[in-house]
Design an enzyme around this catalytic site. Structure first.
Site, PDB file in Angstrom:
ATOM      1  N   LYS A  47       0.812  -1.097  -0.100  1.00 25.11           N
ATOM      2  CA  LYS A  47      -0.043  -0.001   0.074  1.00 25.11           C
ATOM      3  C   LYS A  47       0.787   1.294  -0.066  1.00 25.11           C
ATOM      4  CE  LYS A  47      -3.485  -1.148  -0.498  1.00 25.11           C
ATOM      5  NZ  LYS A  47      -3.918  -1.973  -1.900  1.00 25.11           N
ATOM      6  N   HIS A 102       7.281  -7.171  -2.090  1.00 28.86           N
ATOM      7  CA  HIS A 102       7.176  -6.768  -0.964  1.00 28.86           C
ATOM      8  C   HIS A 102       7.954  -7.242   0.187  1.00 28.86           C
ATOM      9  CE1 HIS A 102       3.403  -4.681  -2.273  1.00 28.86           C
ATOM     10  NE2 HIS A 102       2.777  -5.611  -2.432  1.00 28.86           N
ATOM     11  N   SER A 132      -4.830   2.880   3.883  1.00 32.87           N
ATOM     12  CA  SER A 132      -5.001   2.373   2.663  1.00 32.87           C
ATOM     13  C   SER A 132      -5.317   0.625   2.844  1.00 32.87           C
ATOM     14  CB  SER A 132      -3.815   2.666   1.858  1.00 32.87           C
ATOM     15  OG  SER A 132      -4.081   2.044   0.569  1.00 32.87           O
TER      16      SER A 132
HETATM   17  S1  PPS Z   1      -0.624  -2.955  -3.220  1.00 30.56           S
HETATM   18  O1  PPS Z   1      -1.862  -3.781  -2.781  1.00 30.56           O
HETATM   19  O2  PPS Z   1       0.499  -3.460  -2.250  1.00 30.56           O
HETATM   20  O3  PPS Z   1       0.057  -3.300  -4.474  1.00 30.56           O
HETATM   21  O4  PPS Z   1      -1.047  -1.546  -3.246  1.00 30.56           O
HETATM   22  P1  PPS Z   1       0.048  -0.393  -3.786  1.00 30.56           P
HETATM   23  O5  PPS Z   1      -0.117  -0.287  -5.310  1.00 30.56           O
HETATM   24  O6  PPS Z   1       1.077  -0.319  -3.042  1.00 30.56           O
HETATM   25  O7  PPS Z   1      -0.962   0.911  -3.105  1.00 30.56           O
HETATM   26  C1  PPS Z   1      -2.036   1.245  -3.283  1.00 30.56           C
HETATM   27  C2  PPS Z   1      -2.559   2.698  -2.882  1.00 30.56           C
HETATM   28  O8  PPS Z   1      -1.595   3.580  -3.880  1.00 30.56           O
HETATM   29  C3  PPS Z   1      -2.471   4.537  -4.577  1.00 30.56           C
HETATM   30  N1  PPS Z   1      -2.103   4.583  -5.931  1.00 30.56           N
HETATM   31  C4  PPS Z   1      -2.017   5.845  -6.599  1.00 30.56           C
HETATM   32  N2  PPS Z   1      -1.897   7.356  -5.581  1.00 30.56           N
HETATM   33  C5  PPS Z   1      -1.806   8.281  -6.235  1.00 30.56           C
HETATM   34  N3  PPS Z   1      -1.687   8.243  -7.728  1.00 30.56           N
HETATM   35  C6  PPS Z   1      -1.611   7.015  -8.473  1.00 30.56           C
HETATM   36  N4  PPS Z   1      -1.496   7.063  -9.609  1.00 30.56           N
HETATM   37  C7  PPS Z   1      -1.856   6.087  -7.789  1.00 30.56           C
HETATM   38  N5  PPS Z   1      -1.805   4.505  -8.072  1.00 30.56           N
HETATM   39  C8  PPS Z   1      -2.121   3.907  -7.039  1.00 30.56           C
HETATM   40  C9  PPS Z   1      -3.876   3.786  -4.561  1.00 30.56           C
HETATM   41  O9  PPS Z   1      -5.025   4.514  -4.541  1.00 30.56           O
HETATM   42  C10 PPS Z   1      -3.795   3.209  -2.903  1.00 30.56           C
HETATM   43  O10 PPS Z   1      -3.921   4.388  -2.084  1.00 30.56           O
HETATM   44  P2  PPS Z   1      -5.408   4.646  -1.189  1.00 30.56           P
HETATM   45  O11 PPS Z   1      -4.619   5.356  -0.023  1.00 30.56           O
HETATM   46  O12 PPS Z   1      -6.014   3.520  -0.889  1.00 30.56           O
HETATM   47  O13 PPS Z   1      -6.071   5.451  -2.216  1.00 30.56           O
END
Ligand code: PPS
Length: 310
Positions: A47, A102, A132
């Protein structure tokens, strides 16, 4: 509706969801996987921006051309080495391979430590990671979840959650911060200056993109574009595994949403734990300042959300 029974595996002191991992897959990543000097790792605690970096790396790799991003799922383009499908996706793939993980430092492929492979490690404010993860656990059928957010924070701070403790993960990986093959980024800097971050990543990867290619990376890796791209928004996954009606995978994409979820008491407790655990890290993160701001701005005993919700 009752949540299906969640199955977890334990390996090397951490817990992983059994849906996409098993002991053999993690052992393969740790002991068998042969890292190549040209490999590029997208490394995160969950996340923290994994999916975002999968998109950015794919687009940079393709000189800004979004065709692959829009036609191949992100988990195939930049697969996780610890998942069951890793060997199938990665072993015969031509170089340079883009790989997600991870894994904590202690379980990272042994062959990495004698290689020239590059690692991009993205860190996010742990309070936002916790929020998240809370929604992710709620919408998915394969993670430990507590409806009560306070109880969920306890799971998170105790590291009784996928891939173990955020603190252990980050602290161990930060010991690598001065290595030339290691790039440390924060989710906040990606948010504040995506173009600058893309240029920084290109420099690290020694990829020379022209201005229109950089524009395309920035445009296609925006939250809005990714939210609408079914190859990255996880809408291809069946609803009984991820239910986007409960909470979308690409949920808010902002920094500081924790302020809408933590009470002052919870944020104070978290700050104390954070300061204790991170005191020897020797690096300042954007969110370190916010921690003391809160303390100054709000007196103890206020159990409303730590910041006004507006
Ligand atoms: S995972 O399941 O571990 O692969 O998740 P991960 O991709 O690490 O994290 C998901 C969060 O990243 C946000 N996200 C983004 N934020 C801003 N801009 C872009 N382009 C973007 N892409 C992914 C996603 O919305 C999750 O955060 P939250 O706070 O839940 O919205």
């Amino acid at each position: 509706m009752a949540r299906p029974i969640t199955h977890f595996i334990e390996y090397g002191g951490i817990t992983l969801p059994g849906l996409v991992h098993n002991e053999a897959s993690v052992r393969y990543a740790h002991q068998v996987f042969q890292v190549r000097d040209s490999d590029v790792f997208n490394l995160t605690y969950p996340k923290s921006g994994t999916t975002w970096m999968q998109e950015i790396l794919t687009l940079i790799h393709n000189n800004g051309d979004p065709t692959q991003s829009q036609s191949v799922p992100s988990w195939e383009r930049v697969p996780w080495i610890e998942q069951k499908t890793a060997a199938e996706f990665l072993e015969n793939r031509p170089s340079p391979r883009l790989i997600s993980s991870h894994l904590p430092l202690s379980l990272f492929p042994e062959s990495f430590f004698t290689s020239q492979a590059k690692v991009i490690y993205t860190v996010r404010d742990p309070r936002d990671v916790c929020v998240s993860l809370y929604y992710y656990a709620k919408m998915s059928s394969f993670l430990e979840y507590r409806e009560n957010f306070g109880e969920f924070i306890e799971l998170f701070t105790a590291g009784k959650i996928l891939f173990g403790s955020w603190f252990d993960h980050v602290k161990a990986w930060l010991t690598y911060k001065d290595q030339t093959n290691f790039l440390l980024l924060t989710y906040d800097e990606l948010l504040k200056d995506l173009r600058g971050s893309v240029l920084h990543i290109c420099q690290f990867l020694e990829k020379d993109l022209d201005a229109s290619a950089v524009n395309s990376v920035v445009e296609n890796a925006s939250f809005e574009m990714m939210k609408g791209n079914k190859m990255v928004n996880y809408s291809l996954i069946s609803e009984d595994i991820m239910n986007h009606k409960i909470s979308p995978f690409l949920r808010k994409g902002i920094s500081g949403d924790w302020k809408n979820h933590f009470t002052l008491e919870q944020s104070d407790a978290f700050r104390q734990l954070y300061q204790e655990k991170m005191k020897d890290v020797g690096i300042k993160f954007p969110w370190d300042e916010l921690q003391s701001e809160i303390h100054q701005e709000f007196g103890e005993g206020n159990d409303n959300a730590a910041f006004p919700l507006s």
